[in-house]
Design a protein around this motif. Structure first.
Motif, PDB file in Angstrom:
ATOM      1  N   ALA A 429       0.848  -1.189   0.000  1.00 53.77           N
ATOM      2  CA  ALA A 429       0.000   0.000   0.000  1.00 53.77           C
ATOM      3  C   ALA A 429       0.881   1.234   0.000  1.00 53.77           C
ATOM      4  CB  ALA A 429      -0.913   0.006   1.228  1.00 53.77           C
ATOM      5  N   VAL A 430       0.512   2.208  -0.827  1.00 56.24           N
ATOM      6  CA  VAL A 430       1.279   3.452  -0.916  1.00 56.24           C
ATOM      7  C   VAL A 430       0.334   4.589  -1.274  1.00 56.24           C
ATOM      8  CG1 VAL A 430       1.858   2.999  -3.334  1.00 56.24           C
ATOM      9  CG2 VAL A 430       3.288   4.547  -1.993  1.00 56.24           C
ATOM     10  N   ALA A 431       0.600   5.778  -0.725  1.00 53.68           N
ATOM     11  CA  ALA A 431      -0.236   6.957  -1.006  1.00 53.68           C
ATOM     12  C   ALA A 431       0.639   8.198  -1.006  1.00 53.68           C
ATOM     13  CB  ALA A 431      -1.352   7.090   0.023  1.00 53.68           C
ATOM     14  N   LEU A 432       0.327   9.161  -1.895  1.00 52.44           N
ATOM     15  CA  LEU A 432       1.026  10.442  -1.967  1.00 52.44           C
ATOM     16  C   LEU A 432       0.122  11.553  -1.475  1.00 52.44           C
ATOM     17  CD1 LEU A 432       2.687  10.136  -5.504  1.00 52.44           C
ATOM     18  CD2 LEU A 432       3.812   9.894  -3.294  1.00 52.44           C
ATOM     19  N   ALA A 433       0.714  12.534  -0.796  1.00 52.06           N
ATOM     20  CA  ALA A 433      -0.052  13.706  -0.361  1.00 52.06           C
ATOM     21  C   ALA A 433      -0.512  14.488  -1.584  1.00 52.06           C
ATOM     22  CB  ALA A 433       0.795  14.572   0.553  1.00 52.06           C
ATOM     23  N   HIS A 434      -1.583  15.261  -1.402  1.00 52.98           N
ATOM     24  CA  HIS A 434      -2.171  16.004  -2.508  1.00 52.98           C
ATOM     25  C   HIS A 434      -1.501  17.367  -2.656  1.00 52.98           C
ATOM     26  CE1 HIS A 434      -5.432  13.004  -2.582  1.00 52.98           C
ATOM     27  NE2 HIS A 434      -5.327  13.037  -1.263  1.00 52.98           N
ATOM     28  N   GLY A 435      -1.375  17.830  -3.908  1.00 54.73           N
ATOM     29  CA  GLY A 435      -0.767  19.122  -4.162  1.00 54.73           C
ATOM     30  C   GLY A 435       0.731  19.094  -3.939  1.00 54.73           C
ATOM     31  N   THR A 436       1.320  20.286  -3.876  1.00 56.07           N
ATOM     32  CA  THR A 436       2.778  20.400  -3.672  1.00 56.07           C
ATOM     33  C   THR A 436       3.140  21.156  -2.411  1.00 56.07           C
ATOM     34  OG1 THR A 436       2.784  22.377  -5.094  1.00 56.07           O
ATOM     35  CG2 THR A 436       3.260  20.259  -6.140  1.00 56.07           C
ATOM     36  N   ASP A 437       2.136  21.579  -1.641  1.00 55.32           N
ATOM     37  CA  ASP A 437       2.448  22.269  -0.382  1.00 55.32           C
ATOM     38  C   ASP A 437       2.994  21.287   0.642  1.00 55.32           C
ATOM     39  OD1 ASP A 437       1.579  24.642  -1.471  1.00 55.32           O
ATOM     40  OD2 ASP A 437      -0.480  24.389  -0.749  1.00 55.32           O
TER      41      ASP A 437
END
Length: 827
Positions: A429-437
């Motif tokens: 399982a892997v997830a990236l934060a949203h946006g670039t902030d």
């Protein structure tokens, strides 16, 4: 008005726009002479692909046994294939149907070749024999015996007038057969292992012959003298070899007039000067690539080499431009585990299958790029909203971050820019934060821990992926650091997702729970309990403080993020629910399950508005494009379906149909007003309106011109004699199309079940039977059942209906019907 415009539109219709299916499962491949179509063995079938786009044009359905060999006629009219069933089939490449099939040998055929005239086909078999067949007439012209082992290669000499055939076997012997003299004229002994390839020089009428095999050498023979000229040691087992034509050979210098290509266990194409034995060029193998080449074919018109790999991929190389890879087609995907939309315009789909390769498909032409880096199967994907950054988790216990730029040169389209090492078991399982902030990545593993990784060293990559890819080529991928690690669950972690505001994240586990965590500290905020089986997937709503979970207990649950209570439970899948995603601004859900179904739910009323049954096995993967115009699903059936949202088109179509129906209803009223019975009856049948037709016939039969007992009234004498009250109506009934006639008989069957309408029903049947021949009525698909149901008298008194619809039966039956209706038979 503005509020209505801002409201998300609910989806109700998804159409499968494209499918990515298995097209090659190993073995040889072939291309027709004009290089428009590629043929590849796919299990017991042969897939026909458009060489330009990779689209499947057709499938030659086999006989349930694996295809062992095939060849295409030089004139492109036919394909000849052989399978383990020992049958040889001749396929028309216009209709894609078998024209002829026959048994050729007592053991499977291993090699096939067709001569330059497209007349003769040679088959080499495991029964140690070689046979030559007349393709069009379907008989054996030659039966050659002499090999002491399996026949592994056959090749006709390119000169038509020579009528020579060269064959090779697994004992290393190469034999030359004269078809006119029907005997072996030479035995060439030099190879010490299986010979896999035979080819001839192009520019001199086949003066020299090249053979290559698994003894790691290429032999050059003088055809006229049948003598060995040169042995080129290649130090690898060779599966395919051949000669390039002048243009491709000249690209390596004017002094190189004859260039031999070879491919085999190294998984790289190598080029050799045939006259000197010098190695001119060798491809650099992809990092971590494990494949070997099982076949290489040369396309002289486009100057390409197509290599078939042991992991079922087709790689295309430019023979003029130092073997630069131009494209590749993935032949077999095994089980689809995860999907994600990537690319600048999200026109590509990243795919995780049961391999260590990252596969990225172009959804327009289905060509594929491979990313090498992982050492074991990729289990999970997470794409950044920009589509330029992708994270992958693998069974090799690592996570890799990739820069995706599909407009770059092939070697820089998929570049690993960072590696996260720390988990002790597979990362699923892997997830990236949203946006670039906020630049963070959360991962979950079979080691039951969750790690939060700092992606701030990759900030430049989020802003300039192409630059980051170029930098990574020189310095290698960045080593990522963790912010914190903790044990999250008691069993394997199946899913990780980060909320749209990047403040919380959720994990789903086989321990039947989903948990909510604080992103900044890793502190547990809630444990969502209620599922009776493991939780496979979790997803945050993009609009509300709600999270959805999908479980092995066949349900989807919606939970409040305010008080962590279960708000709703959606039931409908017949097996485990594997993936769930919010759609339409959080007002709908899409789900996939082990039952092979894809379902679309409306959250407000918890109803399933659409079920798609297109997969044949578990649907593990579900991905939506950011604009939700397309949704992709993939599963254990090795198939990816790309679904297009056609809700608006369907609404417009229904509105158009409704408008057309209203216009036709008005036209029907107008026809009845002016007593235009022909158009009125035809339109009523077309609109499938039995009640309007019944009313029309009742009114006509009750008109002043007819009395209730069938006697003539004040109307015209012709209408008084009409069966249905009007000669115009009788004429219309007598000239109906077969489709409308069958529909009318269906109406009559229904009317006949009601005593009030029986008189009209019998009159309509009387009108049909007196105006149509028995052959015309019996030609209707459901004629017998309809007539038998209309009046039991017919079957009870006259026997079989196909014997009944004769002139005598029609006369007897219509007289019976008229008597029952009180109609004077003297008329």
């Amino acid at each position: 008005m503005s509020a209505e415009a801002g409201r998300p539109k609910l989806k109700s219709c998804l159409d499968c726009q494209k499918s990515i299916e298995s097209v090659y499962t190993g073995g040889r491949v072939a291309v027709d002479r004009d290089e428009r179509r590629l043929f590849a063995a796919c299990g017991e079938d042969i897939a026909v692909l458009d060489l330009a786009t990779g689209d499947k044009l057709a499938e030659l359905k086999g006989d349930t046994e694996i295809v062992t060999a095939f060849a295409v006629k030089p004139d492109g009219a036919h394909l000849v294939s052989a399978s383990r069933s020992l049958q040889v089939s001749v396929w028309s490449l216009q209709s894609f149907a078998v024209e002829r099939s026959f048994k050729a040998h007592d053991a499977p055929i291993i090699a096939i070749d067709i001569d330059a005239t497209s007349t003769l086909v040679a088959t080499g078999s495991a029964d140690n024999t070689v046979k030559v067949w007349d393709i069009d007439r379907g008989y054996c012209t030659h039966n050659f015996k002499g090999h002491g082992g399996l026949v592994t290669a056959v090749r006709f000499h390119p000169q038509r007038d020579r009528l020579s055939l060269v064959t090779a076997s697994d004992d290393g012997m190469v034999r030359v057969w004269d078809l006119k003299q029907r005997k072996c004229t030479a035995v060439l002994e030099s190879h010490v292992s299986i010979v896999r390839s035979i080819d001839f020089t192009h520019d001199d009428g086949g003066k020299y012959m090249v053979t290559a095999g698994r003894d790691s050498v290429i032999n050059v023979w003088d055809w006229g003298r049948k003598a060995l000229v040169r042995t080129i040691p290649v130090y690898e087992s060779v599966e395919a070899a051949g000669l390039l034509q002048d243009r491709a050979a000249a690209s390596f210098g004017p002094q190189h007039t004859r260039v031999v290509f070879s491919g085999g266990e190294r998984g790289a194409i190598r080029l050799w000067d045939m006259d000197t034995g010098e190695e001119l060029f060798a491809q650099a193998k992809e990092l971590n690539a494990k494949h070997t080449f099982v076949d290489v074919i040369y396309l002289p018109h486009s100057q390409q080499l197509v290599a078939a790999t042991s992991d079922q991929n087709l790689l295309f190389y430019d023979a003029v431009d130092r073997l630069a890879r131009t494209r590749q087609i993935v032949g077999f995907n095994e089980e689809i585990i995860d999907l994600a939309y990537v690319g600048n315009a999200h026109t590509h789909i990243a795919v995780a299958t049961n391999t260590e390769q990252l596969r990225v498909y172009d959804t327009h032409n289905l060509s594929c790029e491979l990313g090498y880096g992982h050492k074991d199967t990729i289990l999970a994907l997470a794409a950044h909203s920009s589509g330029a950054i992708l994270a992958t988790g693998s069974k090799d216990n690592t996570v890799r971050v990739w820069a995706i730029d599909m407009d770059a040169p092939p070697t820089r389209r998929i570049v690993c820019i960072a590696v996260a090492v720390g988990h002790t078991k597979a990362v699923g399982a892997v997830a990236l934060a949203h946006g670039t902030d906020v630049l963070l990545m959360a991962t979950g593993s079979e080691d039951r821990t969750v790690k939060m990784w700092d992606l701030s060293p990759l900030r430049a990559a989020f802003e300039d992926p192409a630059g980051a890819a170029l930098a990574a080529e020189g310095s290698g991928p960045t080593k990522l650091q963790t912010l914190y690690t903790f044990q999250a669950h008691d069993r394997d972690i199946n899913s990780v997702c980060i909320a749209p505001d990047n403040r919380i994240f959720a994990t789903a586990s086989q321990d039947k729970t989903a948990k909510i965590w604080d992103v900044a500290t890793g502190k547990q905020l809630a444990c969502l309990q209620g599922h009776r089986r493991g939780v496979w997937s979790a997803a945050f709503s993009p609009a509300d403080r709600v999270i959805a979970t999908a479980s092995g207990d066949r349900t989807i649950k919606l939970w409040s993020l305010s008080d962590h209570a279960c708000l709703k439970t959606l039931e409908g899948h017949t097996n485990s629910v594997l993936r769930v995603e919010f759609l339409s601004g959080g007002t709908q859900l899409a789900s996939t399950g082990s039952d092979g179904l894809v379902k679309l739910w409306t959250i407000k009323d918890t109803e399933c508005v659409l079920t798609l049954d297109s997969h044949e096995n578990k649907v593990w993967a579900l991905a939506k494009r950011p604009d939700e115009a397309f949704i992709a699903t993939g599963g254990a059936d090795s198939t990816i379906r790309i679904w297009k949202d056609t809700t608006q088109q369907e609404i417009e179509r229904l509105h158009g149909e409704e408008a057309r129906t209203l216009e036709q209803q008005q036209a029907l009223d107008n026809f009845l007003l002016v007593k235009d019975y022909r158009n009125a009856i035809t339109l009523a049948l077309s609109l499938d309106q039995p009640h309007r037709l019944l009313t029309m016939l009742q009114d006509a039969m009750a008109a002043p011109g007819r009395s209730g007992d069938g006697e003539a009234g004040s109307g015209s004498e012709e209408d008084a004699r009409a069966i249905l009250g009007s000669t115009a109506i009788d004429e219309v009934i007598g000239t109906l199309s077969p489709e409308h006639l069958e529909r009318l008989l269906g109406y009559v069957r229904s009317w006949n079940t009601n005593g009030r309408f029986a008189r009209v029903a019998q009159a309509a049947l009387h009108c049909v039977l007196t105006q149509y021949t028995s052959q015309a009525i019996l030609a209707l698909p459901s004629a017998k059942a309809l007539i038998a149901a209309i009046h039991p008298y017919s079957e009870r008194h006259f026997g079989r209906l196909d014997d009944l619809l004769t002139k005598s039966f029609i006369v007897d039956y219509t007289l019976h019907a008229m008597d029952a209706l009180g109609i004077d038979d003297s008329a």
